[in-house]
Write a protein that holds these residues in place. Sequence first.
Motif, PDB file in Angstrom:
ATOM      1  N   CYS A 125       0.841  -1.200   0.000  1.00  7.39           N
ATOM      2  CA  CYS A 125       0.000   0.000   0.000  1.00  7.39           C
ATOM      3  C   CYS A 125       0.875   1.248   0.000  1.00  7.39           C
ATOM      4  CB  CYS A 125      -0.872   0.040   1.257  1.00  7.39           C
ATOM      5  SG  CYS A 125      -1.997  -1.337   1.403  1.00  7.39           S
ATOM      6  N   TYR A 126       0.420   2.269  -0.727  1.00  7.46           N
ATOM      7  CA  TYR A 126       1.148   3.549  -0.747  1.00  7.46           C
ATOM      8  C   TYR A 126       0.212   4.651  -0.288  1.00  7.46           C
ATOM      9  CZ  TYR A 126       4.069   1.111  -4.252  1.00  7.46           C
ATOM     10  OH  TYR A 126       4.861   0.223  -4.919  1.00  7.46           O
ATOM     11  N   ASP A 127       0.715   5.536   0.567  1.00  2.90           N
ATOM     12  CA  ASP A 127      -0.036   6.723   0.928  1.00  2.90           C
ATOM     13  C   ASP A 127       0.561   7.913   0.184  1.00  2.90           C
ATOM     14  OD1 ASP A 127      -1.748   8.499   2.102  1.00  2.90           O
ATOM     15  OD2 ASP A 127      -0.749   8.523   4.052  1.00  2.90           O
ATOM     16  N   GLU A 128      -0.188   8.468  -0.762  1.00  8.69           N
ATOM     17  CA  GLU A 128       0.246   9.650  -1.516  1.00  8.69           C
ATOM     18  C   GLU A 128       1.697   9.534  -2.000  1.00  8.69           C
ATOM     19  OE1 GLU A 128      -1.709  12.004  -2.429  1.00  8.69           O
ATOM     20  OE2 GLU A 128      -3.336  12.187  -0.973  1.00  8.69           O
ATOM     21  N   PRO A 129       1.988   8.572  -2.885  1.00 11.29           N
ATOM     22  CA  PRO A 129       3.385   8.335  -3.248  1.00 11.29           C
ATOM     23  C   PRO A 129       4.031   9.477  -4.026  1.00 11.29           C
ATOM     24  CG  PRO A 129       1.936   7.025  -4.621  1.00 11.29           C
ATOM     25  CD  PRO A 129       1.071   7.637  -3.562  1.00 11.29           C
ATOM     26  N   THR A 130       3.223  10.392  -4.576  1.00 12.70           N
ATOM     27  CA  THR A 130       3.840  11.464  -5.374  1.00 12.70           C
ATOM     28  C   THR A 130       3.984  12.766  -4.607  1.00 12.70           C
ATOM     29  OG1 THR A 130       1.673  12.075  -6.210  1.00 12.70           O
ATOM     30  CG2 THR A 130       2.958  10.574  -7.566  1.00 12.70           C
ATOM     31  N   SER A 131       3.366  12.872  -3.433  1.00 11.61           N
ATOM     32  CA  SER A 131       3.226  14.208  -2.868  1.00 11.61           C
ATOM     33  C   SER A 131       4.473  14.702  -2.126  1.00 11.61           C
ATOM     34  CB  SER A 131       2.011  14.284  -1.950  1.00 11.61           C
ATOM     35  OG  SER A 131       2.245  13.514  -0.811  1.00 11.61           O
ATOM     36  N   ALA A 132       5.342  13.785  -1.673  1.00 14.53           N
ATOM     37  CA  ALA A 132       6.537  14.262  -0.981  1.00 14.53           C
ATOM     38  C   ALA A 132       7.716  14.429  -1.942  1.00 14.53           C
ATOM     39  CB  ALA A 132       6.911  13.316   0.159  1.00 14.53           C
ATOM     40  N   LEU A 133       7.451  14.211  -3.235  1.00  9.96           N
ATOM     41  CA  LEU A 133       8.547  14.224  -4.212  1.00  9.96           C
ATOM     42  C   LEU A 133       8.440  15.394  -5.175  1.00  9.96           C
ATOM     43  CD1 LEU A 133       8.626  10.453  -5.194  1.00  9.96           C
ATOM     44  CD2 LEU A 133      10.092  11.629  -3.555  1.00  9.96           C
ATOM     45  N   ASP A 134       9.541  15.715  -5.762  1.00  9.00           N
ATOM     46  CA  ASP A 134       9.625  16.668  -6.856  1.00  9.00           C
ATOM     47  C   ASP A 134       8.622  16.263  -7.948  1.00  9.00           C
ATOM     48  OD1 ASP A 134      10.993  18.380  -8.848  1.00  9.00           O
ATOM     49  OD2 ASP A 134      12.531  18.366  -7.271  1.00  9.00           O
ATOM     50  N   PRO A 135       7.867  17.228  -8.525  1.00  6.60           N
ATOM     51  CA  PRO A 135       6.857  16.862  -9.531  1.00  6.60           C
ATOM     52  C   PRO A 135       7.434  16.066 -10.699  1.00  6.60           C
ATOM     53  CG  PRO A 135       6.657  19.169  -8.925  1.00  6.60           C
ATOM     54  CD  PRO A 135       7.860  18.658  -8.227  1.00  6.60           C
ATOM     55  N   ASN A 136       8.683  16.356 -11.086  1.00  8.74           N
ATOM     56  CA  ASN A 136       9.212  15.635 -12.259  1.00  8.74           C
ATOM     57  C   ASN A 136       9.599  14.190 -11.938  1.00  8.74           C
ATOM     58  OD1 ASN A 136      11.702  15.860 -11.003  1.00  8.74           O
ATOM     59  ND2 ASN A 136      12.185  17.772 -12.075  1.00  8.74           N
ATOM     60  N   LEU A 137       9.464  13.790 -10.660  1.00 15.88           N
ATOM     61  CA  LEU A 137       9.724  12.394 -10.325  1.00 15.88           C
ATOM     62  C   LEU A 137       8.460  11.542 -10.426  1.00 15.88           C
ATOM     63  CD1 LEU A 137      12.102  12.660  -7.228  1.00 15.88           C
ATOM     64  CD2 LEU A 137      12.654  11.745  -9.480  1.00 15.88           C
ATOM     65  N   ARG A 138       7.339  12.223 -10.733  1.00 15.82           N
ATOM     66  CA  ARG A 138       6.062  11.533 -10.779  1.00 15.82           C
ATOM     67  C   ARG A 138       6.098  10.346 -11.733  1.00 15.82           C
ATOM     68  NH1 ARG A 138       0.398  14.317 -12.177  1.00 15.82           N
ATOM     69  NH2 ARG A 138       0.908  13.309 -14.145  1.00 15.82           N
ATOM     70  N   GLN A 139       6.702  10.585 -12.919  1.00 19.18           N
ATOM     71  CA  GLN A 139       6.753   9.523 -13.914  1.00 19.18           C
ATOM     72  C   GLN A 139       7.606   8.356 -13.418  1.00 19.18           C
ATOM     73  OE1 GLN A 139       4.714   9.609 -16.484  1.00 19.18           O
ATOM     74  NE2 GLN A 139       5.361   7.482 -16.721  1.00 19.18           N
ATOM     75  N   GLU A 140       8.666   8.716 -12.710  1.00 21.11           N
ATOM     76  CA  GLU A 140       9.550   7.674 -12.189  1.00 21.11           C
ATOM     77  C   GLU A 140       8.799   6.762 -11.215  1.00 21.11           C
ATOM     78  OE1 GLU A 140      13.378   7.570  -9.410  1.00 21.11           O
ATOM     79  OE2 GLU A 140      13.493   9.139 -10.927  1.00 21.11           O
ATOM     80  N   LEU A 186      -1.979  -1.206  -3.777  1.00 21.49           N
ATOM     81  CA  LEU A 186      -3.107  -0.318  -3.493  1.00 21.49           C
ATOM     82  C   LEU A 186      -2.517   1.070  -3.281  1.00 21.49           C
ATOM     83  CD1 LEU A 186      -5.861  -1.145  -0.855  1.00 21.49           C
ATOM     84  CD2 LEU A 186      -5.069   1.146  -1.263  1.00 21.49           C
ATOM     85  N   VAL A 187      -2.977   2.029  -4.095  1.00 16.46           N
ATOM     86  CA  VAL A 187      -2.366   3.351  -4.056  1.00 16.46           C
ATOM     87  C   VAL A 187      -3.419   4.403  -3.701  1.00 16.46           C
ATOM     88  CG1 VAL A 187      -1.087   5.090  -5.361  1.00 16.46           C
ATOM     89  CG2 VAL A 187      -0.718   2.654  -5.838  1.00 16.46           C
ATOM     90  N   VAL A 188      -3.145   5.154  -2.647  1.00 16.04           N
ATOM     91  CA  VAL A 188      -4.021   6.260  -2.276  1.00 16.04           C
ATOM     92  C   VAL A 188      -3.394   7.543  -2.802  1.00 16.04           C
ATOM     93  CG1 VAL A 188      -4.619   7.697  -0.312  1.00 16.04           C
ATOM     94  CG2 VAL A 188      -5.156   5.275  -0.259  1.00 16.04           C
ATOM     95  N   THR A 189      -4.159   8.318  -3.571  1.00 13.54           N
ATOM     96  CA  THR A 189      -3.584   9.551  -4.119  1.00 13.54           C
ATOM     97  C   THR A 189      -4.683  10.587  -4.360  1.00 13.54           C
ATOM     98  OG1 THR A 189      -2.306  10.485  -5.937  1.00 13.54           O
ATOM     99  CG2 THR A 189      -3.735   8.627  -6.476  1.00 13.54           C
ATOM    100  N   HIS A 190      -4.299  11.860  -4.379  1.00 12.59           N
ATOM    101  CA  HIS A 190      -5.272  12.890  -4.745  1.00 12.59           C
ATOM    102  C   HIS A 190      -5.091  13.265  -6.215  1.00 12.59           C
ATOM    103  CE1 HIS A 190      -1.615  15.140  -3.877  1.00 12.59           C
ATOM    104  NE2 HIS A 190      -2.056  16.000  -4.774  1.00 12.59           N
TER     105      HIS A 190
END
Lengths: 215, 215
Positions: free
Chosen positions: A157-172, A188-192
């Motif tokens: 499970c992931y809680d907001e996996p993109t929110s603590a990272l630099d936006p350009n790491l989103r694809q990574e 299972l991924v929780v994200t906004h």
Amino acid sequence: MLEVKNLKKSFGERVILDDVNLTVRDDEILCIVGPSGAGKTTLLRCITGLDTPDSGEFLMDGQPFDPQGTGASDRVIGVVFQDFNLFPNLSVMENITLAPTMVLKESKEAAVKNAKKLLGELGLSTKGDLYPWQLSGGQKQRVAIARALAMKPKILCYDEPTSALDPNLRQEVANIILSLKKGGVTQLVVTHDLDFAEEIADDLLKVNPIDQNQD
Amino acid sequence: MSFNYISQILPSLIQGAGLTLQIFFWTLILSIPLGIIVSLGLTSKIKPLKWILEIYVWLMRGTPLLLQLIFVFYGLPIIGIVFQRYDAALVAFILNYAAYFAEIFRGGFQSVSVGQYEAAKVLRLNYWQTVRKIIIPQVVKIVIPSIGNEVINLVKDSSLVYVIGLGDLLRAGNVATSRDVTLVPLLLVGLIYLLLVGICTLILRQVEKRYSYFK
């Protein structure tokens, strides 16, 4: 396959989750999306045993389990936290091998061997001896993934996996999640972030804040 | 200032320094564990326990150590509790220093983020595994500088036992000064305190260095 049935949770008068049902099928990715305040994190905290639901049922491959339990059949969920929560006093290798050796009673050699394999798959083979403060945000997240996978969970499970990272790491992050899926990890991924969710999800669950009749 | 005179009074000063060190070590060895236990009580959910310990800390930090020393040795016998001079000194010092250490450790425990406990919980580490492997190393690192301050204070505070007639370093110097009408013994006493504090500072720096591998 994880099934959650009729999950209810309130804090005092405030109903956060009202009869939530969801299913995560094997080798698939379920994304839970919704605005903040919709109860995504609470839902995840109930599934991962960090909050106690008021009622509800959890089934793994048809067998009931207790997310807060410590028995072997309850150890089925792995978690990657929003800010990773790596242990700063332990090296990357120790972060990954601590629980397998102490909880699963694996031998040190077996745990290290497995950790090296995971680090290799996540492109971190040279980072084992470093400490969390020496890593970038993206690397910390991958260590957190390795730490969770080392416990051989049935679902990650992931809680907001993109929110603590630099936006350009989103694809990574999307690529990592998709490549884990190819390797047979159920997630299972929780994200906004709806765009992110649509890119990776096999199945999408949209949640919205419950209208409170009070106030 | 002849070397002859110095070598004459040095044995009595060293003997006094011996008592100073005894009080120093016993106070440290007993008040640090007591302080940790009290700090756990201060963060406890059992309200009456918490209140009693808060009052204890308030009393110990809110009144002079000198008063506490006089109270234990000269005051308590009035209600039938009699301590030998040395024991009275230890009781007062340990109770006083444990209160300071308790506050320091309370701050230390509270500054470890909840996320660390949660990460340990989802990895199924039990309470003692979590405390031992993850929490204590982080708390120790956080509290070292504050503990160091108290340790250095203790070296010098130990001279307060003078007031209940114990033959510590300061008394040895004072006796020689008034007997021989010379400043030399007091200067030597100052030098010995500087030396003791210098050694403590070096040791503390080493301990701090040992914990500098993580942030």
